[in-house]
Each structure stands twice: as C-alpha cells, then as structure tokens.
Design an enzyme around this catalytic site. Structure first.
Site, PDB file in Angstrom:
ATOM      1  N   CYS A 113       0.822  -1.222   0.000  1.00  0.00           N
ATOM      2  CA  CYS A 113       0.000   0.000   0.000  1.00  0.00           C
ATOM      3  C   CYS A 113       0.849   1.261   0.000  1.00  0.00           C
ATOM      4  O   CYS A 113       0.330   2.366  -0.152  1.00  0.00           O
ATOM      5  CB  CYS A 113      -0.909   0.031   1.216  1.00  0.00           C
ATOM      6  SG  CYS A 113      -2.006  -1.352   1.271  1.00  0.00           S
ATOM      7  N   HIS A 252      -3.033   7.043   4.906  1.00  0.00           N
ATOM      8  CA  HIS A 252      -3.492   5.857   4.193  1.00  0.00           C
ATOM      9  C   HIS A 252      -4.910   5.517   4.670  1.00  0.00           C
ATOM     10  O   HIS A 252      -5.160   5.411   5.879  1.00  0.00           O
ATOM     11  CB  HIS A 252      -2.526   4.711   4.482  1.00  0.00           C
ATOM     12  CG  HIS A 252      -2.913   3.420   3.834  1.00  0.00           C
ATOM     13  ND1 HIS A 252      -3.321   3.355   2.529  1.00  0.00           N
ATOM     14  CD2 HIS A 252      -2.967   2.149   4.308  1.00  0.00           C
ATOM     15  CE1 HIS A 252      -3.608   2.103   2.232  1.00  0.00           C
ATOM     16  NE2 HIS A 252      -3.398   1.351   3.291  1.00  0.00           N
ATOM     17  N   ASN A 282     -10.331   0.532   1.411  1.00  0.00           N
ATOM     18  CA  ASN A 282      -8.869   0.578   1.300  1.00  0.00           C
ATOM     19  C   ASN A 282      -8.472   0.224  -0.137  1.00  0.00           C
ATOM     20  O   ASN A 282      -8.672  -0.901  -0.574  1.00  0.00           O
ATOM     21  CB  ASN A 282      -8.280  -0.433   2.300  1.00  0.00           C
ATOM     22  CG  ASN A 282      -6.761  -0.454   2.283  1.00  0.00           C
ATOM     23  OD1 ASN A 282      -6.133   0.061   1.362  1.00  0.00           O
ATOM     24  ND2 ASN A 282      -6.182  -1.057   3.305  1.00  0.00           N
TER      25      ASN A 282
HETATM   26  N1  ACO Z   1     -18.204  -9.329   9.896  1.00  0.00           N
HETATM   27  C1  ACO Z   1     -18.557  -9.767  11.118  1.00  0.00           C
HETATM   28  N2  ACO Z   1     -17.664 -10.288  11.987  1.00  0.00           N
HETATM   29  C2  ACO Z   1     -16.381 -10.346  11.586  1.00  0.00           C
HETATM   30  C3  ACO Z   1     -15.968  -9.888  10.327  1.00  0.00           C
HETATM   31  C4  ACO Z   1     -16.927  -9.386   9.467  1.00  0.00           C
HETATM   32  N3  ACO Z   1     -16.626  -8.906   8.249  1.00  0.00           N
HETATM   33  N4  ACO Z   1     -14.630 -10.063  10.234  1.00  0.00           N
HETATM   34  C5  ACO Z   1     -14.222 -10.610  11.401  1.00  0.00           C
HETATM   35  N5  ACO Z   1     -15.285 -10.778  12.212  1.00  0.00           N
HETATM   36  C6  ACO Z   1     -15.304 -11.329  13.564  1.00  0.00           C
HETATM   37  C7  ACO Z   1     -14.125 -12.186  13.888  1.00  0.00           C
HETATM   38  O1  ACO Z   1     -14.333 -13.500  13.445  1.00  0.00           O
HETATM   39  C8  ACO Z   1     -14.074 -12.081  15.389  1.00  0.00           C
HETATM   40  O2  ACO Z   1     -15.027 -12.947  15.934  1.00  0.00           O
HETATM   41  P1  ACO Z   1     -14.680 -13.781  17.282  1.00  0.00           P
HETATM   42  O3  ACO Z   1     -14.458 -12.728  18.330  1.00  0.00           O
HETATM   43  O4  ACO Z   1     -15.913 -14.611  17.473  1.00  0.00           O
HETATM   44  O5  ACO Z   1     -13.438 -14.556  16.976  1.00  0.00           O
HETATM   45  C9  ACO Z   1     -14.547 -10.658  15.675  1.00  0.00           C
HETATM   46  O6  ACO Z   1     -15.254 -10.242  14.495  1.00  0.00           O
HETATM   47  C10 ACO Z   1     -13.428  -9.683  15.948  1.00  0.00           C
HETATM   48  O7  ACO Z   1     -12.445  -9.871  14.928  1.00  0.00           O
HETATM   49  P2  ACO Z   1     -11.138  -9.029  14.925  1.00  0.00           P
HETATM   50  O8  ACO Z   1     -10.265  -9.473  13.787  1.00  0.00           O
HETATM   51  O9  ACO Z   1     -10.565  -9.004  16.296  1.00  0.00           O
HETATM   52  O10 ACO Z   1     -11.760  -7.591  14.591  1.00  0.00           O
HETATM   53  P3  ACO Z   1     -11.036  -6.229  14.598  1.00  0.00           P
HETATM   54  O11 ACO Z   1     -11.727  -5.290  15.500  1.00  0.00           O
HETATM   55  O12 ACO Z   1      -9.539  -6.351  14.705  1.00  0.00           O
HETATM   56  O13 ACO Z   1     -11.348  -5.705  13.111  1.00  0.00           O
HETATM   57  C11 ACO Z   1     -10.304  -5.523  11.001  1.00  0.00           C
HETATM   58  C12 ACO Z   1     -10.918  -6.456  12.005  1.00  0.00           C
HETATM   59  C13 ACO Z   1     -11.365  -4.552  10.531  1.00  0.00           C
HETATM   60  C14 ACO Z   1      -9.767  -6.335   9.825  1.00  0.00           C
HETATM   61  C15 ACO Z   1      -9.150  -4.735  11.677  1.00  0.00           C
HETATM   62  O14 ACO Z   1      -8.299  -5.618  12.359  1.00  0.00           O
HETATM   63  C16 ACO Z   1      -8.339  -3.926  10.710  1.00  0.00           C
HETATM   64  O15 ACO Z   1      -8.832  -2.992  10.092  1.00  0.00           O
HETATM   65  N6  ACO Z   1      -7.033  -4.236  10.614  1.00  0.00           N
HETATM   66  C17 ACO Z   1      -6.132  -3.476   9.773  1.00  0.00           C
HETATM   67  C18 ACO Z   1      -6.265  -3.994   8.433  1.00  0.00           C
HETATM   68  C19 ACO Z   1      -5.647  -3.046   7.488  1.00  0.00           C
HETATM   69  O16 ACO Z   1      -5.877  -1.866   7.537  1.00  0.00           O
HETATM   70  N7  ACO Z   1      -4.892  -3.617   6.602  1.00  0.00           N
HETATM   71  C20 ACO Z   1      -4.382  -2.906   5.576  1.00  0.00           C
HETATM   72  C21 ACO Z   1      -3.147  -2.135   5.919  1.00  0.00           C
HETATM   73  S1  ACO Z   1      -2.039  -2.453   4.706  1.00  0.00           S
HETATM   74  C22 ACO Z   1      -2.951  -2.320   3.373  1.00  0.00           C
HETATM   75  O17 ACO Z   1      -3.612  -1.311   3.218  1.00  0.00           O
HETATM   76  C23 ACO Z   1      -3.052  -3.442   2.402  1.00  0.00           C
END
Ligand code: ACO
Length: 325
Positions: A113, A252, A282
């Site tokens: 990214c 970003h 994103n």
């Molecule tokens: N819908 C509903 N529930 C979901 C979803 C979804 N789409 N995705 C995950 N869950 C669930 C998980 O299974 C988990 O359930 P559990 O507690 O029963 O195990 C729960 O939601 C919490 O999951 P987490 O992964 O802990 O959720 P989090 O609050 O961390 O959010 C997310 C997930 C949105 C992916 C976040 O971690 C994030 O944004 N990370 C950064 C990702 C990013 O920005 N990457 C790109 C940077 S580099 C680039 O741009 C390529």
C-alpha cells in the site's frame, strides 16, 4: 539538487459501487459491523474486463490535464501497484504506450500500500539529481481481482481505484521532506501466496485459494498505527516544522480507527484529517493519491498549504511526506 513540487493530480474509480448490504449477501457480516469496525460504507469494483492500467490511464489523463503537462513531455512514469496487469511487462510500460509518452522511461514499483509514497521518493531523487524534469507517479489497484469474497475478514475492506500526480523540477520547495521504512520480518501477516515463483499457478494453488490476499488484521492494525505515527512525526521533523503547522493530513485510508489513533498520536485536530474511506474502502497504493486528488479538487488543499501524507502496507512498508502545495 533541484527542488521538486506537485504540478497536478488526477484520480479515477470504477463506476460500479459495492455496498456493505451487498457484502451481507456474500459472507456472514453486517453493514453495522463493517461501519463500526472500519468506517467503510461502500467501495468501487472494476468490471471483469477492466485491468489496473485501464483505471490508471484515466487517472493519468486527469493528472496531465490539471498539471498542463503534455504526455510527450514526461521523462518517466512510475506505477506503484500490487495488482499489475501482468507480472511483466510493467503496467507503467503499458501506460507509456497508451499515453504516447514516447520519451518516458517506465517501471512498476512493489511496496504494498506504500507504493505511491515510494514512487514519490524515487521520483524526487531522479528529478532532484537533474535526470528528469517531469514525472508521472501513480498508485493504482484492482484489488477486487485478488480479494477472496468468501473471506469476511478481508473482503469487506478493499476496493479499486487509481490516483496520479505529475511532479516536476521547481525553483521553490514543494516536497519538504520524505521518509520511508520497511520491516520484512513480518511479511506473512499480509501477503498473496500464489502466482509468483514460490507457488506458481497450478490446479492445487487454485483449489487452495492461494491467489487471494491473506491478512491477519489485528496484528496489521497494531503495526500500522505504530508505523504511521513514527513516519509522520519523522517527516514533520525532517521538514523542520511543528504538527501545528500542518494544514491537512492525508493518511493511508485503511480503517477509520487507525486514522483516529494516528491523528491523536501525531497531535492533530479532527478537522485537519481528510478521509474518503467511507466511499472507497482501502484501495492500497491508490488510497493516498485518490484522497489527495479529491482534497485538491474540493478545495480542501489550497496553494501554500502544508500537507502531511503517510502510508503503510504489505512488506511491511511505510512512509510519510510533508508537501508545500
Ligand atoms: N463481519 C462480522 N464479523 C467479523 C468480520 C466481518 N466482516 N470479520 C471478522 N469478524 C469477527 C471475527 O471472526 C471475530 O469474531 P470472534 O471474536 O468470534 O473470533 C470478531 O469479528 C473480531 O475480529 P477481529 O479481527 O478481532 O476484529 P477487529 O476489530 O480487529 O477488526 C479488522 C478487524 C477490521 C480487519 C481490523 O483488524 C483492521 O482494520 N485491521 C487493519 C487492516 C488493514 O488496515 N490492513 C491494511 C493495511 S495495509 C494495506 O492497506 C493493504
């Protein structure tokens, strides 16, 4: 060394909008969950026949028009992308031909990214040492082509789009500072296993869904906040200014919770952060140039403004720049 400044920007995103409600029909998720956890409402998706160079081309035309530079006067084209049309030749070469930029060198750059900022840094060096006058730098992605729409933890995040800018030699300072970083120790937290020399395409790799992006979101989240904060503060330090002198911060566009955490750590008020994450999701290396172009065209960036840009992506890679508009 010559100064380098932005002459103009452009962007383009496919017309097709995919809402959170549409994703509810594909995976077990909800509009409410996606908006609360990420801030994303919808994203753009390229039609099957549209490749990254097609949308990069449209963004480039917009950037050339706004900068008043003819494609024939470009000395080089650098494309940051993780979704090139082909592994080779480069998307930049395909663009060079379509734009008729006959005297431009052309290459792609793979920095996750962070591609646009890496392209900016490379372009700044090439112009700065006197080897070029005008460069077209681009961040463009059709991430939908490598997104697994059976994986709810990733498919809700990503979208397609392209952003471009013409940067040129200048007698006055434009790009006040840049800084880049990388940490290859954690590459497996965000990567695409298949399609390269490690796992070439095979029936098995298709069956294993190796040609889709994989990410450990929680871990990436923490690293993103840390790197975006430290690179932003370092770019501010190198520009010899204070956070209070920043008129607009364009981070970003990954997740609004990441944006908020970084904004607070850098010490900026809410109104100084630009975000279009809700409408595009994103878009990887397109994220910052797409947002920058919207900010410029909507009047949020005015001549003389001081802008902070920062990026983070697979690799891990990161970077930031302070720009005087
Ligand atoms: N819908 C509903 N529930 C979901 C979803 C979804 N789409 N995705 C995950 N869950 C669930 C998980 O299974 C988990 O359930 P559990 O507690 O029963 O195990 C729960 O939601 C919490 O999951 P987490 O992964 O802990 O959720 P989090 O609050 O961390 O959010 C997310 C997930 C949105 C992916 C976040 O971690 C994030 O944004 N990370 C950064 C990702 C990013 O920005 N990457 C790109 C940077 S580099 C680039 O741009 C390529």
């Amino acid at each position: 060394m010559s100064f380098v400044r932005f002459l103009g920007t452009g962007s383009y995103a496919p017309d097709r909008v995919m809402t959170n409600l549409e994703l509810e029909r594909l995976v077990e998720t909800s509009d409410e969950w996606i908006q609360t956890r990420t801030g994303i409402r919808e994203r753009r998706i390229a039609e099957p026949e549209v490749a990254t160079s097609d949308i990069a081309y449209k963004a480039s035309l917009n950037a050339l028009e706004s900068s008043g530079v003819d494609a024939r006067d470009l000395d080089g084209i650098i494309v940051g992308t993780v979704t090139p049309d082909y592994l080779f030749p480069s998307t930049a070469c395909i663009l060079q031909s379509r734009l008729g930029a006959k005297k431009a060198f052309a290459f792609d750059l793979l920095a996750g990214c962070s591609g646009f900022l890496y392209a900016l840094q490379a372009g700044k060096g090439i112009i700065g040492c006197g080897d070029a006058q005008n460069l077209l730098i681009i961040g463009a992605e059709t991430l939908s082509k490598i997104t697994d729409f059976q994986d709810r933890s990733t498919c809700i995040l990503f979208g397609d789009g392209a952003g471009a800018a013409v940067i040129s030699a200048s007698e006055t300072p434009g790009i006040l500072s840049t800084c880049l970083g990388a940490n290859g120790d954690e590459w497996e937290l965000l990567y695409m296993p298949g399609g390269g020399s490690r796992i070439p395409p095979s029936e098995e790799s298709i069956k294993n869904r190796d040609h889709f992006l994989k990410m450990k979101g929680k871990e990436v989240f923490k690293e993103a906040v840390k790197a975006l904060e430290s690179s932003s503060l370092e770019a501010i330090r190198r520009a010899d200014i204070t956070p209070g002198e920043i008129d607009l911060f364009i981070p970003h566009q990954a997740n609004y919770r990441i944006l908020e955490a970084v904004r607070k750590r850098v010490g900026l008020p809410e109104e100084k952060v630009f975000s279009n994450l809700d409408r595009y999701g994103n878009t990887s290396s397109a994220s910052v140039p797409l947002a920058l172009d919207e900010a410029v065209r909507s009047g949020r960036v005015k001549e003389g403004d001081t802008i902070l840009i920062s990026v983070f992506g697979a690799g891990f890679t990161w970077g930031a720049a302070v720009v005087r508009w």
